[in-house]
Design a protein around this motif. Structure first.
Motif, PDB file in Angstrom:
ATOM      1  N   SER A 221       0.847  -1.094  -0.064  1.00 30.15           N
ATOM      2  CA  SER A 221       0.061  -0.203  -0.044  1.00 30.15           C
ATOM      3  C   SER A 221       0.780   1.223   0.076  1.00 30.15           C
ATOM      4  CB  SER A 221      -0.983   0.084   0.989  1.00 30.15           C
ATOM      5  OG  SER A 221      -1.975  -1.007   1.085  1.00 30.15           O
TER       6      SER A 221
ATOM      7  N   LEU B  52      -8.121   4.656   0.989  1.00 31.10           N
ATOM      8  CA  LEU B  52      -7.222   3.592   1.396  1.00 31.10           C
ATOM      9  C   LEU B  52      -7.223   3.552   2.862  1.00 31.10           C
ATOM     10  CD1 LEU B  52      -6.250   5.030  -1.203  1.00 31.10           C
ATOM     11  CD2 LEU B  52      -3.907   4.488  -0.311  1.00 31.10           C
TER      12      LEU B  52
ATOM     13  N   PRO C   4      -4.808   1.523   4.812  1.00 26.54           N
ATOM     14  CA  PRO C   4      -3.575   0.552   5.012  1.00 26.54           C
ATOM     15  C   PRO C   4      -3.148  -0.159   6.169  1.00 26.54           C
ATOM     16  CG  PRO C   4      -2.804   2.595   5.059  1.00 26.54           C
ATOM     17  CD  PRO C   4      -4.258   2.843   4.939  1.00 26.54           C
TER      18      PRO C   4
END
Length: 246
Positions: free
Chosen positions: A59, A75, A77
């Motif tokens: 990521s 996102l 991560p």
């Protein structure tokens, strides 16, 4: 070996800021990033199992590569910071967070659900995982929109980095072929819950209406970390290229 959590979080936040992402803290040390765009919504998730470092590192590497501006990005991560610190699959309380997207009993998944409820439903969900018993790469595909599978394109990009896990049995389950599990509809949710002990993140996103869900698994013990990260990045690249054609 466990990740240095504070170093990882700092590097990820700095790179996300450089790439124009907005950061939110959705729970203790759980960062979420978003960057609006005109195109489809893509959610990239990793770190839900703390003993699977390739996903979070992939990521970060993906952020470094400069995510395309033709998508609306979400996102997450590092969904299990305590597990990443300890190097354990479960969080510090011993709970497998990727089986807690039905009851949301943990503060991590409860916070994640609240954040997801404030975001547009993803058009594409990608989750990065590892498997200690695998010898090669494999993935789960939930394709609810009737599009062709992305399998061949993903395998073509991944093969220079990782071998493909042979079927017909993968991770104790009957696969749809070498390196691949495929569904065109949701499973019987009651039966799934009884067998698995709860819903994973991918199934929850599919329930919310995400039409394409992909869970990538790299072989923890069979390949070095650098190859596993490269495999994840190749799979992401192939997916996005195929997704643009839908």
């Amino acid at each position: 070996m466990p990740l240095n959590l504070q170093d990882y979080l700092a590097r990820t936040a700095a790179m996300a800021s450089d790439r124009g992402f907005r950061k939110e803290l959705i729970g203790p040390e759980i960062p979420a990033f978003s960057r609006e765009g005109e195109g489809p919504v893509v959610l990239l998730s990793s770190g839900i199992h703390g003993d699977e470092p390739a996903g979070p590192l992939a990521s970060l590497a993906f952020l470094e590569s400069g995510p395309s501006t033709d998508f609306h990005w979400l996102l997450t991560p590092c969904l299990n910071p305590s597990g990443l610190t300890l190097g354990t699959r479960e969080d510090a309380s011993g709970r497998d967070l990727n089986r807690d997207y039905q009851l949301f009993a943990s503060p991590e998944t409860a916070a994640h659900r609240a954040w997801l409820d404030d975001q547009p439903v993803p058009d594409l969900f990608i989750s990065l995982h590892e498997d200690y018993d695998a010898t090669g790469f494999y993935f789960y595909e939930i394709q609810l929109a009737g599009h062709p599978s992305v399998r061949d394109a993903i395998f073509e990009k991944v093969r220079p980095h990782l071998s493909i896990e042979p079927g017909p049995i993968i991770d104790g389950r009957e696969s749809s072929g070498d390196g691949w599990f495929f569904r065109e509809n949701l499973p019987d949710l009651t039966e799934f819950s009884e067998l698995e002990g709860g819903f994973p993140e991918a199934l929850y996103l599919s329930q919310k209406g995400c039409p394409l869900s992909l869970t990538f698994e790299t072989p923890t013990n069979a390949e070095p970390l650098e190859a596993r990260v490269a495999g994840h990045l190749a799979a992401i690249e192939a997916t996005l290229a195929e997704f643009r054609q839908f």
